[in-house]
Design a protein around this motif. Structure first.
Motif, PDB file in Angstrom:
ATOM      1  N   SER A  17       0.812  -1.214   0.000  1.00 17.19           N
ATOM      2  CA  SER A  17       0.000   0.000   0.000  1.00 17.19           C
ATOM      3  C   SER A  17       0.848   1.268   0.000  1.00 17.19           C
ATOM      4  O   SER A  17       0.375   2.339  -0.387  1.00 17.19           O
ATOM      5  N   LEU A 246      -7.323 -10.891   0.451  1.00 17.80           N
ATOM      6  CA  LEU A 246      -6.870  -9.746   1.231  1.00 17.80           C
ATOM      7  C   LEU A 246      -6.192  -8.697   0.352  1.00 17.80           C
ATOM      8  O   LEU A 246      -6.203  -7.505   0.679  1.00 17.80           O
ATOM      9  N   MET A 249      -7.571  -5.277  -0.673  1.00 18.13           N
ATOM     10  CA  MET A 249      -7.602  -4.140   0.238  1.00 18.13           C
ATOM     11  C   MET A 249      -6.543  -3.108  -0.134  1.00 18.13           C
ATOM     12  O   MET A 249      -6.633  -1.935   0.246  1.00 18.13           O
TER      13      MET A 249
END
Length: 296
Positions: A17, A246, A249
């Motif tokens: 991220s 996941l 995300m």
């Protein structure tokens, strides 16, 4: 208490991220080739140390000539060609455009599987492709009121690099090696290509240390540690879908860093485009899951 595989999966999501923001910040202090070169060096060191600690480093030197040639080819695809295109796209475009587009590789993989793996393209896959690339069109639309400059060559690179990534994974299926060893070899064998490009079209001289810090961050948290935590997480579960889901995300967490750290104003088109892309990906994943269930 959170299970080990989910903890590692979420840690990987957190690492990835930060990548879009790290790319943009580091490009303020060095060019594309310098960033790629120094981040790959950092990644090789991280992965090499991990293999040394695991007692697997000796296996790197026991491959056949054919296997080495195979990993040289993969190294040209990724990280050299893929990340060269990705980083250049970040250099030309706002991070909030490149990051969501990057996730269309899931749909691109199904498109390339038609000519390369002779797999048919179902109606659901065609729908997923249409929805996914509609998201790209939405992200690519900017009028005079948005205040963001669009570079269409950057859009081309952001989309085209997903084909390189998908091609890499199709060929990577043939690898019989430990995944970390394979990734280490890919990065190691890409160094001469990136180094040559840097020598011919850039330089190894840095204007300040901030760029090197950024490149090391990318080498550690985009290339090195995430592959270790992700592969370890996948090895820890019987049903990998529980962990792989996941990863979706990441775009949302990435937008948080893009807004708070990088300071980009997030536009409505970014949210709409991302929703379309993720909707296409979910349709694609549903198709794959349904096919898996019917086969088992």
């Amino acid at each position: 208490m959170i299970k080990k595989e989910y903890a590692l999966g979420l840690l990987t999501v957190l690492f990835w991220s930060t990548s879009a923001t790290a790319f943009k910040l580091t490009l303020q202090h060095m060019d594309v080739l310098q960033l790629l070169f120094y981040s790959i060096i950092a990644a090789v060191l991280i992965l090499g140390i991990y293999l040394l600690i695991q007692g697997k480093i000796d296996r790197v030197f026991k491959l056949s000539r054919k296997e080495y040639q195979f990993y040289v080819l993969l190294g040209v695809l990724n990280p050299f060609a893929y990340y060269l295109m990705v980083i250049k796209a970040y250099d030309l475009l706002p991070a909030q455009i490149v990051q969501p587009i990057n996730y269309t590789w899931v749909v691109t993989l199904s498109l390339l599987s038609v000519p390369l793996l002779k797999q048919p393209l179902s109606r659901l896959q065609m729908l997923a492709t249409l929805i996914c690339y509609s998201g790209v069109v939405i992200l690519s639309y900017r009028d005079s009121t948005t205040g963001l400059q669009l570079n269409y060559f950057g859009i081309f690179l952001a989309v085209a690099c997903t084909f390189i990534w998908a091609l890499y994974w199709i060929y990577n299926v043939r690898s019989k090696q430990d995944p970390i060893i394979a990734i280490f070899l890919n990065f190691l064998f890409s160094i001469p290509f990136v180094g040559s490009a840097c020598l011919l079209f850039s330089s190894f001289t840095l204007s300040n240390w901030k760029g090197l810090y950024g490149a090391c961050w990318i080498g550690c948290f985009e290339f090195g540690f995430p592959f270790i935590t992700w592969i370890t997480a996948l090895k820890s579960v019987k049903n990998t879908n529980n962990v792989t889901n996941l990863i979706f995300m990441t775009p949302f967490m990435s937008l948080i860093f893009i807004r708070t750290v990088l300071g980009e104003e997030l536009l409505p088109q970014t949210y709409f485009g991302l929703m379309f892309i993720l909707a296409g990906i979910f349709i694609q994943r549903y198709e794959e899951y349904s096919s898996f269930k019917s086969d088992s």
